[in-house]
Design a protein around this motif. Sequence first.
Motif, PDB file in Angstrom:
ATOM      1  N   PRO A 139       0.806  -1.375  -0.062  1.00  0.00           N
ATOM      2  CA  PRO A 139       0.063  -0.094  -0.054  1.00  0.00           C
ATOM      3  C   PRO A 139       0.912   1.315  -0.016  1.00  0.00           C
ATOM      4  CG  PRO A 139      -1.037  -1.565   1.552  1.00  0.00           C
ATOM      5  CD  PRO A 139       0.542  -2.076   1.196  1.00  0.00           C
ATOM      6  N   GLY A 140       2.298   1.116   0.612  1.00  0.00           N
ATOM      7  CA  GLY A 140       3.026   2.517   0.622  1.00  0.00           C
ATOM      8  C   GLY A 140       3.630   2.643  -0.774  1.00  0.00           C
ATOM      9  N   ILE A 141       3.524   1.711  -1.779  1.00  0.00           N
ATOM     10  CA  ILE A 141       4.009   1.899  -3.135  1.00  0.00           C
ATOM     11  C   ILE A 141       3.292   2.984  -4.131  1.00  0.00           C
ATOM     12  CG2 ILE A 141       4.886   0.937  -5.202  1.00  0.00           C
ATOM     13  CD1 ILE A 141       6.491   0.203  -2.958  1.00  0.00           C
ATOM     14  N   PRO A 142       1.909   2.914  -4.045  1.00  0.00           N
ATOM     15  CA  PRO A 142       1.040   3.987  -4.701  1.00  0.00           C
ATOM     16  C   PRO A 142       1.162   5.378  -4.004  1.00  0.00           C
ATOM     17  CG  PRO A 142      -0.496   2.404  -3.689  1.00  0.00           C
ATOM     18  CD  PRO A 142       1.104   1.789  -3.711  1.00  0.00           C
ATOM     19  N   VAL A 143       1.382   5.303  -2.611  1.00  0.00           N
ATOM     20  CA  VAL A 143       1.580   6.497  -2.224  1.00  0.00           C
ATOM     21  C   VAL A 143       2.660   7.216  -2.486  1.00  0.00           C
ATOM     22  CG1 VAL A 143       1.923   7.804  -0.023  1.00  0.00           C
ATOM     23  CG2 VAL A 143       0.117   5.852  -0.104  1.00  0.00           C
ATOM     24  N   ALA A 144       3.758   6.581  -2.633  1.00  0.00           N
ATOM     25  CA  ALA A 144       5.243   7.032  -3.047  1.00  0.00           C
ATOM     26  C   ALA A 144       4.862   7.412  -4.598  1.00  0.00           C
ATOM     27  CB  ALA A 144       6.306   5.883  -2.923  1.00  0.00           C
ATOM     28  N   GLN A 145       4.442   6.682  -5.423  1.00  0.00           N
ATOM     29  CA  GLN A 145       4.116   7.286  -6.828  1.00  0.00           C
ATOM     30  C   GLN A 145       3.303   8.424  -6.724  1.00  0.00           C
ATOM     31  OE1 GLN A 145       3.158   2.846  -7.699  1.00  0.00           O
ATOM     32  NE2 GLN A 145       2.678   4.087  -9.503  1.00  0.00           N
ATOM     33  N   ALA A 146       2.392   8.688  -5.805  1.00  0.00           N
ATOM     34  CA  ALA A 146       1.410  10.053  -5.734  1.00  0.00           C
ATOM     35  C   ALA A 146       2.514  10.987  -5.594  1.00  0.00           C
ATOM     36  CB  ALA A 146       0.255   9.862  -4.959  1.00  0.00           C
ATOM     37  N   ILE A 147       3.199  10.965  -4.626  1.00  0.00           N
ATOM     38  CA  ILE A 147       3.970  11.980  -3.990  1.00  0.00           C
ATOM     39  C   ILE A 147       5.149  12.508  -5.083  1.00  0.00           C
ATOM     40  CG2 ILE A 147       5.745  12.598  -2.464  1.00  0.00           C
ATOM     41  CD1 ILE A 147       4.394  11.252  -0.358  1.00  0.00           C
ATOM     42  N   GLY A 148       5.679  11.092  -5.835  1.00  0.00           N
ATOM     43  CA  GLY A 148       6.560  11.506  -6.668  1.00  0.00           C
ATOM     44  C   GLY A 148       6.151  12.184  -8.131  1.00  0.00           C
ATOM     45  N   ARG A 149       4.825  12.209  -8.241  1.00  0.00           N
ATOM     46  CA  ARG A 149       4.335  12.799  -9.487  1.00  0.00           C
ATOM     47  C   ARG A 149       4.190  14.304  -9.398  1.00  0.00           C
ATOM     48  NH1 ARG A 149       5.330  10.117 -13.658  1.00  0.00           N
ATOM     49  NH2 ARG A 149       4.026   8.047 -13.812  1.00  0.00           N
TER      50      ARG A 149
END
Length: 341
Positions: free
Chosen positions: A131-141
């Motif tokens: 679940p932390g991976i898409p959160v990281a992706q969102a912040i990276g965007r």
Amino acid sequence: MDLAYIPSPDQSVWYLGPIPIRAYAFAILAGIIAACWIAEVRLRSRGAPKWAVLDIAVWAVPFGIVGGRLYHVFTSPDAYFGADGDPWRILQMWEGGLGIPGAIFLGGVGVWLACRQLGLKFTMVADAVIPGIPVAQAIGRLGNWFNQELYGKPLDAWWAVAIDTQHRVAGYRQFEAFHPTFLYELLWNLGVALAVWLADRKWKFGGGRAVALYVALYGIGRFWIEGLRIDPAQDFAGLRLNQWMSVIVVVLAVVYLLRVRAIRQVFVVEDGKRVLVDWNSTAATEAGYVGGALPWGTELDVPETDAEADETDDDPAPEDTPEDPPLSDAESGESRSRDDG
């Protein structure tokens, strides 16, 4: 610029003396920190050792960055190997360009290697950290927003993003505002993270099923978002390569979800060691698990190993020296006679 549009930042680099502080790099770093924190909380709730996520990140983060860069170069080669390309730009990652599929794949290889080193079960760790991976992706965007990149087709709406002329894709310089596809993906990723977390909370996924759900949901969103983008990329039969990749991974993920029926496993202590058991087993209940997770702040009582005890015992007490046995009467007399002589 029409103030009804979402404005783009005026700059993406700041300088601390001679040191450049890049918004893109900062966004990636912030995403990594957020993912690690989420993973640590979830791993501890399943009885994993404290700060195991740091040992995992040492492997996963470099592998993920390299995988993401290689995938980006593979799907958008013209900027590096085309007529006006420059292969040295492959190293200039601060300009943007990390492909999520490549980052997930090689990052997963890094997690697998870390699990082998730590003696942890890969699928159990993967389901916990996902679940932390898409959160990281969102912040990276957010880094794409600062770089004014990865936007979509021209759009005349209040949520369109304004792009400066020097950042507009060739053939679209006459347009001012575009689909903020990086924002679409940011919001979609947060929704994916929430959906995976809620589904895992309800069905207690195991065997990599939470990962498969993430892959399926992310692939669906990436397919339609990718169709809006206008940045140069490889295409085939009317679809961009990333869209074909999305189709493939969604199909594989759905098949995996339908075939695999594993449930969550958690750590308990047996014979002084952590062992995995099903979340709904008697051993898990006796260890203090509630609904498949340890209550916040609860830790497994794992006794120190002999090696750990030796390391903490800095000043061991000297061993007792056995006293000499008492002499017999004959030996005592002989000794006195030798002393007297």
